[in-house]
Design an enzyme around this catalytic site. Structure first.
Site, PDB file in Angstrom:
ATOM      1  N   ARG A 142       0.831  -1.213   0.000  1.00  0.00           N
ATOM      2  CA  ARG A 142       0.000   0.000   0.000  1.00  0.00           C
ATOM      3  C   ARG A 142       0.871   1.271   0.000  1.00  0.00           C
ATOM      4  O   ARG A 142       0.347   2.375   0.169  1.00  0.00           O
ATOM      5  CB  ARG A 142      -0.940   0.001   1.203  1.00  0.00           C
ATOM      6  CG  ARG A 142      -2.098  -1.016   1.044  1.00  0.00           C
ATOM      7  CD  ARG A 142      -2.832  -1.262   2.343  1.00  0.00           C
ATOM      8  NE  ARG A 142      -3.232  -0.047   2.998  1.00  0.00           N
ATOM      9  CZ  ARG A 142      -2.859   0.319   4.236  1.00  0.00           C
ATOM     10  NH1 ARG A 142      -2.106  -0.480   4.976  1.00  0.00           N
ATOM     11  NH2 ARG A 142      -3.253   1.451   4.726  1.00  0.00           N
ATOM     12  N   LYS A 143       2.179   1.118  -0.173  1.00  0.00           N
ATOM     13  CA  LYS A 143       3.075   2.283  -0.280  1.00  0.00           C
ATOM     14  C   LYS A 143       3.057   2.783  -1.712  1.00  0.00           C
ATOM     15  O   LYS A 143       3.929   2.438  -2.522  1.00  0.00           O
ATOM     16  CB  LYS A 143       4.493   1.888   0.139  1.00  0.00           C
ATOM     17  CG  LYS A 143       4.572   1.485   1.602  1.00  0.00           C
ATOM     18  CD  LYS A 143       5.986   1.122   2.044  1.00  0.00           C
ATOM     19  CE  LYS A 143       5.974   0.775   3.534  1.00  0.00           C
ATOM     20  NZ  LYS A 143       7.283   0.313   4.034  1.00  0.00           N
ATOM     21  N   THR A 144       2.047   3.596  -2.056  1.00  0.00           N
ATOM     22  CA  THR A 144       1.857   4.028  -3.437  1.00  0.00           C
ATOM     23  C   THR A 144       1.852   5.546  -3.515  1.00  0.00           C
ATOM     24  O   THR A 144       1.823   6.239  -2.498  1.00  0.00           O
ATOM     25  CB  THR A 144       0.527   3.483  -3.974  1.00  0.00           C
ATOM     26  OG1 THR A 144      -0.522   3.897  -3.069  1.00  0.00           O
ATOM     27  CG2 THR A 144       0.533   1.960  -4.046  1.00  0.00           C
TER      28      THR A 144
END
Lengths: 283, 283, 283, 283, 283, 283
Positions: free
Chosen positions: C133-135
């Site tokens: 979820r590191k976007t």
């Protein structure tokens, strides 16, 4: 413990609802003195309460200072003629928001109440009642919350958070085993794979392919007993979900089976509105 | 003649509905070959059809080339197991839109069907059946369209296109005559003024103040007969609307009265979903 | 087979992107004759192509008649100075959309390309590479599509379609077993339960509680070997995911382990833009 | 002095970002007690801070009472393992917003940090570093703010607030002088006219036509020295901007030239995410 | 050559306008047979045409097949009782869109027409007429387009694409020279700096600080002559803009001055609606 | 008593208006110290005040703590050079919002003021002045509010809250009586039916069909006297509305007629902006 509230959803839906009721303005509201008044919300029948945050939000969007004191929370059982909430706020805001606020409450409490009536049929079993995607357009998230308030569990919310392989997927893949393998190679690693089966031969193939969940579609009780036996023989941990036009009688018939879930479209596709009324207090 | 379709509303609501079902993507859709297929829509019970434009729109937003051939139009009566529509379009689009499309159809046809069942009770009378503002949040415009498909008439759509003076307005104005005069001085010149009355004394005041419409709230049949007599004696043209938890029995009881309208919350606040299914054709 | 395209997302994001570039109007566009022209898209370095639908959409929103002929599809490898696409459309539309179109292509191809370079390190193993979820804010769905184009797999899309129990959940529940049981009682029946573990004692508790997936956070290779041994001894089917500041060296070190997944934040949180240019053809 | 914050943009982008992460609800959040907790934000490497308002907004949209005490402001340099911020708020809100908040911070601080590294190369010169329109789709305004936090200057924000005449405009107008005259007759009176030139002959024409700014595209240092000489000879006040795949080496080579601006796509089209972490405090 | 059309703006504004007129549906439209009809648009007075794209869009959003044949384009002069356009489309769409379509045309043509009447006063001079930010809320972009159709030029569109330093900025900076230097250090490199001056002393300071443009606010003709003399003496290239409650007489008085611009609020803040009518043709 | 304010509309329109003025940011705002300042709003001419809520909202959206002390309310008459309001708030917010705030005030006060000037011509009569649907696109609701502030009344807001049968409806229905009967059978029961008539024969048919309101379109005074006579002879209660390019002279001519309404497009389609200015106070 209450389920987590879909806050952004509440704000947006209340905006839409007020907007369809108020349009370019409430013609009658300006005919009334806008002093602070009190009103009490009464339940006219026994019900499971659901929708209190939508109800509050309707008034708060018109009078951010309005206050509420509740005698019950979402999920609680209401008795006939119970005073459920005392509202204090500006007269025009309360008159304008009244209908929208009650529309939410009577609709969502209907879902929670009917869910709860089914849940009672399953007491003392480990079978969980699931909802479906048969919902009122636009109310999916709110209705799934209401199902939880009534004691039910949520099946997938939509096509994006669960996999249910049906006839078309199986034909396209060239068989049940290939469909499951294919799905396992493509979907998010945290999702289980559920497959719809109608015959014992399909059940066998699905169990052998290690499907996570079987959807037993419109099977007779005898047939389900065969499925359960086959599962045990294979030492399988696959979960079993019974489905297909469920009603009270059918659910009672399933009580004694070793299945895991019963999914019921009726809890969200039908609405038998709960009767609430708002009474203005003298001052 | 079909009522006018709320086109912008249809597009927006279908977008919302697809969005809540599809989210970040239909996981299963890509598992299926995306060739053109055919599917037929079947009605599983007798019903009044309503929602065909919402139904089509669901598929068209995913496959703009999809085509539809219908055996019935909105307002028509469907028989059990009738093939209602033949759809031709891309397989993935049809699979993805199927649930949303049927959710609209089963909900709106429910409204049209129950409306029509009440309408039949009023055949051979000049009494019109009206809906109310007791609607499912977010579906006001669509449900009011469905009421017309079922043969009913629309009360005001919201607080902006009609005036209904209630207790609070009367108290604020200092009496029925002043409330009516006050309203007449403020509202759009094309709107009639309706006032809610509960006693014969209120009826008399309202008739004398030349209210355009009286809402007779929860009155007994005897009381309504008194109201009709009083209206005749005064040579009044004021219209009469009966209201209050209407059901089949009450409506049958009102058949012989010289009233103009009966307003029924049940046609929009309750939903008894109509059963439709979609069958994919072999090719 | 290409992953399913998030169509609604593409339309919306292209609208936002054009809007932030065009504002109240493209000052320079009207200085140019608006006849139909051709332009070719060139890749200036080797890369995995991703974003062709966003690219097309940028031009199509300004000239719905624009046409495209591609020499490659999303997921394909591009060579240096390859002519990737020939565009034909109105000059003003092409000039106005050019920058936005390339911005999408250079960003999404960057994600696919770096993903693919990691994938190659895992060839001949059964380990799958997952995203996180590191976007980049606002690009979640598009980046997860790009990861799939590069050969990777998607972890959960967000907080709504997967469960990952961390320290806080465990403390709140009063232990790993209770946290897992608690979650199993509340979440959608189609979701697996993943739990983050840092010590062997935690691993043991999680395996005993039959967690579906273990997230092995920042563990050494030796420690992971212990985990794998423990899992085998217990005959557990729990899946194992290695995580924590993954880079080329670390991934190579994990090749020989019997783990199921490696999740890598770097494929979506860093962008090393791919160089594309658009050349207008003489006519 | 900090640059002006694009407030409306912040609120909207945080809404989009939370929405793509939370969807229909954070499944795990309700598993945790929702008391007030404290967490500290740590920078894991040296960096220029940027994005604190986006970071705060993520938490505030879920808990409007959350408070923040910062040890640094946007534009400040952070050291490794510095405690950057102490957050106090409801546990569920902090857990749910954590990832989105850090995603903004790590992305925008990356832009500010790389900008600042280039700025240092230009110390003791009067040359200003400019950004370009090569940005991450949807993040244009935020990235241009980050460039200013890093010490850079903004080129035009989009096609609407600046004029840059390129080959196509010149061909369409029939020459550099006509293109400039044409533009001057059409654009807002407060905008300067910039023209892209590649040869000395083009430079001469553009200087004679009194272009406000020349974009020297991919010129060698020798060629730029010729341009500067030509400009002096003509007594021109035209500004000079060097451009074209700028990197550290090229910028160092340009230090001693009498140019006004260097524009660098790399500061916004590439992202080398800054590492931050959030630690929950015991209580 | 017509100025560039703000397409996205047109679509959005027409949607808003139709929405405020149609609401939940056009009650009268369904009373009319929906066959294809023709209607002609007539101008009832001489005017400069402006708004044809908004006009078309109103009909197209309701009937995408509607066609239009125009006898004039935006910017053309219309004579009294000229047939301006022949429309062919579905009767209900034309009746429903008629009022909104004409509302756009009558408003925007009013702006173009009054602009053009001022432009004629400046014929044979090199002075350009500019608009201001005194516009009808929500119509900024459309009105600025209309000004160009009438022959005028656009001042900045808003606070984001131009700098105009006023008293407050000068006080805050501590003097005119510091305000200009301060601005030059902060703004986009492609923007000119304009400063408002009221006295000759301020003019001198602004010229010395090399302001790009002076806004001469409410100055007498004599004073402006002094400004022009001062500018010449200094050999300055600063541009001069006269401003302040401009009307016909004042503009005529300024004709012979060597100023560059006159800015006129009246062309956008006042509307003297142009009279158009739509006639339905017999068939 | 002030009419009811369209609150949601105000918030949305102010957002749009600020957005078109501020875009990606107010360049000049950050050049000024952001301490709390005071400014006073002055009316430069006599006028009826309208728009104070829009005015406040502009500042509040940028500085929620801003305060306002008014010397007049909407509907009040302002004298030349009256201090209308004292504002206290942050300097940057006041500078940024100033233009948008005054644009609303000068536009809406223009509508109220011209309405009021017509109202005075009808003093001592019972004739009410109505507005029309000839409004500035996007400002319908705000302008209709301004008409009420000026003492006028609102005709229908749009096509959804009133019925006006015109030539096309009559032709389609096959005559005036059938058109009215047709409409009565289809429209909401609370709406009156208005019909446009041009000849005495049409008037007679419409009176016989018991139309609720006649729109007398462009009739001479003599003809209207005939209409009134015919109405009396028939003992009809139908209301009469005169319409058609109304101006001061025509309205004065209608003063003595027994008509109920005069509808005037000029009050909303033309804008003669009221002059307001904002003065910053020394501190």
């Amino acid at each position: 413990m209450l389920p987590n509230l879909p806050l952004q959803n509440i704000i947006q839906q209340v905006q839409n609802s007020l907007s369809e009721d108020i349009g370019h303005g409430d013609i009658s509201a300006s005919l009334v003195n806008n002093h602070v008044i009190e009103a009490k919300l009464i339940s006219r029948e026994t019900a499971i309460l659901c929708g209190s945050s939508w109800f509050e939000q309707c008034f708060l969007q018109l009078d951010p200072e309005a206050t509420f004191s509740w005698s019950a929370s979402d999920s609680d059982e209401l008795s006939e003629n119970q005073q459920v909430c005392l509202i204090r706020g500006k007269a025009q805001a309360i008159l304008t928001a009244e209908r929208s606020a009650i529309n939410f409450l009577q609709t969502l409490s209907a879902v929670a109440t009917v869910t709860n009536s089914f849940i009672k049929l399953l007491s003392n079993t480990s079978i969980k009642l699931l909802d479906t995607r048969k919902t009122i357009p636009g109310l999916r998230v709110a209705q799934k919350y209401a199902v939880k308030c009534g004691g039910g569990y949520n099946h997938r919310h939509g096509l994006y958070d669960g996999v249910l392989l049906k006839e078309n997927h199986i034909i396209a893949a060239g068989g049940i085993d290939k469909a499951i393998e294919n799905a396992r190679n493509r979907i998010s690693h945290g999702l289980k794979i559920e497959i719809e089966v109608e015959t014992l031969s399909e059940v066998e193939q699905a169990l052998d392919a290690k499907a996570d969940i079987l959807l037993l579609d419109n099977m007779s009780i005898e047939m389900m007993e065969n499925v359960i036996r086959m599962k045990k023989n294979k030492g399988s941990h696959t979960l079993l979900e019974a489905s297909g036009n469920m009603n009270e009688d059918k659910i009672i018939g399933l009580r004694q089976l070793e299945i895991d879930f019963i999914s019921v479209g009726a809890v969200t596709k039908n609405i038998q509105s709960i009767d609430f009324s708002l009474r203005f207090l003298e001052n």
